[in-house]
Design a protein around this motif. Structure first.
Motif, short mmCIF file in Angstrom:
data_model
loop_
_atom_site.label_atom_id
_atom_site.label_comp_id
_atom_site.label_asym_id
_atom_site.label_seq_id
_atom_site.Cartn_x
_atom_site.Cartn_y
_atom_site.Cartn_z
N ARG A 34 0.83 -1.21 0.00
CA ARG A 34 0.00 0.00 0.00
C ARG A 34 0.86 1.25 0.00
O ARG A 34 0.55 2.23 -0.69
CB ARG A 34 -0.93 -0.01 1.21
CG ARG A 34 -2.06 -0.98 1.07
CD ARG A 34 -3.01 -0.91 2.24
NE ARG A 34 -4.03 -1.93 2.11
CZ ARG A 34 -4.68 -2.47 3.12
NH1 ARG A 34 -4.40 -2.10 4.36
NH2 ARG A 34 -5.60 -3.40 2.91
N HIS A 35 1.93 1.24 0.77
CA HIS A 35 2.85 2.39 0.81
C HIS A 35 3.47 2.63 -0.56
O HIS A 35 3.56 3.78 -1.02
CB HIS A 35 3.94 2.17 1.86
CG HIS A 35 4.98 3.22 1.85
ND1 HIS A 35 4.77 4.50 2.31
CD2 HIS A 35 6.26 3.20 1.41
CE1 HIS A 35 5.86 5.21 2.16
NE2 HIS A 35 6.78 4.44 1.63
N ASN A 36 3.91 1.55 -1.21
CA ASN A 36 4.52 1.68 -2.54
C ASN A 36 3.52 2.22 -3.56
O ASN A 36 3.87 3.05 -4.41
CB ASN A 36 5.08 0.35 -3.01
CG ASN A 36 6.30 -0.08 -2.22
OD1 ASN A 36 6.92 0.73 -1.54
ND2 ASN A 36 6.63 -1.36 -2.27
N GLU A 37 2.27 1.76 -3.49
CA GLU A 37 1.25 2.24 -4.41
C GLU A 37 0.99 3.72 -4.19
O GLU A 37 0.88 4.50 -5.15
CB GLU A 37 -0.04 1.45 -4.24
CG GLU A 37 0.03 0.03 -4.75
CD GLU A 37 -1.21 -0.80 -4.42
OE1 GLU A 37 -2.08 -0.31 -3.68
OE2 GLU A 37 -1.30 -1.93 -4.91
N THR A 38 0.88 4.13 -2.94
CA THR A 38 0.65 5.54 -2.62
C THR A 38 1.81 6.40 -3.10
O THR A 38 1.60 7.47 -3.69
CB THR A 38 0.44 5.73 -1.11
OG1 THR A 38 -0.63 4.89 -0.68
CG2 THR A 38 0.10 7.16 -0.77
N GLU A 43 4.10 10.31 -6.94
CA GLU A 43 5.14 10.63 -7.93
C GLU A 43 4.52 10.91 -9.30
O GLU A 43 4.94 11.83 -10.00
CB GLU A 43 6.14 9.48 -8.03
CG GLU A 43 7.06 9.35 -6.84
CD GLU A 43 7.96 8.14 -6.92
OE1 GLU A 43 8.14 7.58 -8.02
OE2 GLU A 43 8.51 7.75 -5.87
N GLU A 44 3.52 10.12 -9.66
CA GLU A 44 2.86 10.30 -10.94
C GLU A 44 2.17 11.68 -11.00
O GLU A 44 2.30 12.40 -12.00
CB GLU A 44 1.82 9.21 -11.15
CG GLU A 44 1.06 9.30 -12.45
CD GLU A 44 0.02 8.20 -12.60
OE1 GLU A 44 -0.85 8.35 -13.47
OE2 GLU A 44 0.07 7.21 -11.86
N LYS A 45 1.48 12.07 -9.93
CA LYS A 45 0.82 13.37 -9.88
C LYS A 45 1.85 14.50 -9.99
O LYS A 45 1.61 15.50 -10.67
CB LYS A 45 0.01 13.50 -8.59
CG LYS A 45 -1.23 12.65 -8.58
CD LYS A 45 -1.96 12.75 -7.26
CE LYS A 45 -3.13 11.80 -7.21
NZ LYS A 45 -3.80 11.81 -5.89
N GLU A 46 2.97 14.33 -9.32
CA GLU A 46 4.02 15.35 -9.36
C GLU A 46 4.60 15.48 -10.77
O GLU A 46 4.84 16.59 -11.25
CB GLU A 46 5.13 15.00 -8.37
CG GLU A 46 6.19 16.06 -8.25
CD GLU A 46 7.26 15.71 -7.22
OE1 GLU A 46 8.37 16.24 -7.35
OE2 GLU A 46 6.97 14.92 -6.30
N ILE A 47 4.82 14.37 -11.43
CA ILE A 47 5.35 14.39 -12.80
C ILE A 47 4.37 15.08 -13.74
O ILE A 47 4.77 15.90 -14.58
CB ILE A 47 5.66 12.95 -13.28
CG1 ILE A 47 6.89 12.41 -12.53
CG2 ILE A 47 5.89 12.91 -14.79
CD1 ILE A 47 7.14 10.94 -12.73
N ILE A 48 3.09 14.77 -13.59
CA ILE A 48 2.07 15.39 -14.45
C ILE A 48 2.02 16.89 -14.20
O ILE A 48 1.96 17.69 -15.15
CB ILE A 48 0.70 14.73 -14.21
CG1 ILE A 48 0.70 13.31 -14.77
CG2 ILE A 48 -0.42 15.54 -14.85
CD1 ILE A 48 -0.51 12.49 -14.41
N THR A 49 2.06 17.30 -12.93
CA THR A 49 2.03 18.72 -12.60
C THR A 49 3.24 19.44 -13.18
O THR A 49 3.10 20.52 -13.79
CB THR A 49 2.00 18.91 -11.07
OG1 THR A 49 0.86 18.24 -10.55
CG2 THR A 49 1.93 20.37 -10.70
N ASN A 50 4.41 18.86 -13.04
CA ASN A 50 5.63 19.47 -13.60
C ASN A 50 5.56 19.55 -15.12
O ASN A 50 6.00 20.54 -15.71
CB ASN A 50 6.87 18.69 -13.17
CG ASN A 50 7.17 18.87 -11.71
OD1 ASN A 50 6.74 19.83 -11.09
ND2 ASN A 50 7.92 17.93 -11.14
#
Length: 88
Positions: A34-38, A43-50
């Motif tokens: 669960r920690h790895n998925e979160t 990280e995915e949200k941060e990459i998209i935002t950047n």
């Protein structure tokens, strides 16, 4: 010949083993997963935002540097790429 007491003790031991595995070993594995998925989602949200910030900055730079039909086609291509990226 089977002994009912030893059979009952054997079943109790198996249940205890399963309970120990479930509560200690498996719970750690589930927690780690669960920690790895979160972390991956964050990280995915941060990459998209950047990507979106960089994309907007690139468009402003292009707009000020280039005028005409070429810029319009480049802007259209970037918008299409941005829309495809949203669907991912």
């Amino acid at each position: 010949m089977t002994n009912p007491i030893s059979d009952a003790l054997g079943k109790a031991e198996k249940k205890l083993d399963k309970l120990l595995i479930t509560n200690f070993t498996a719970s750690n594995a589930v927690s780690t997963t669960r920690h790895n998925e979160t972390s991956s989602e964050d990280e995915e949200k941060e990459i998209i935002t950047n990507f979106k910030k960089k994309d907007k900055g690139d468009m402003k730079s292009l707009n000020s540097a280039i005028k005409g039909k070429w810029f319009d086609s480049a802007e259209k291509a970037l918008k299409e790429a941005r829309n495809k990226f949203k669907d991912i």
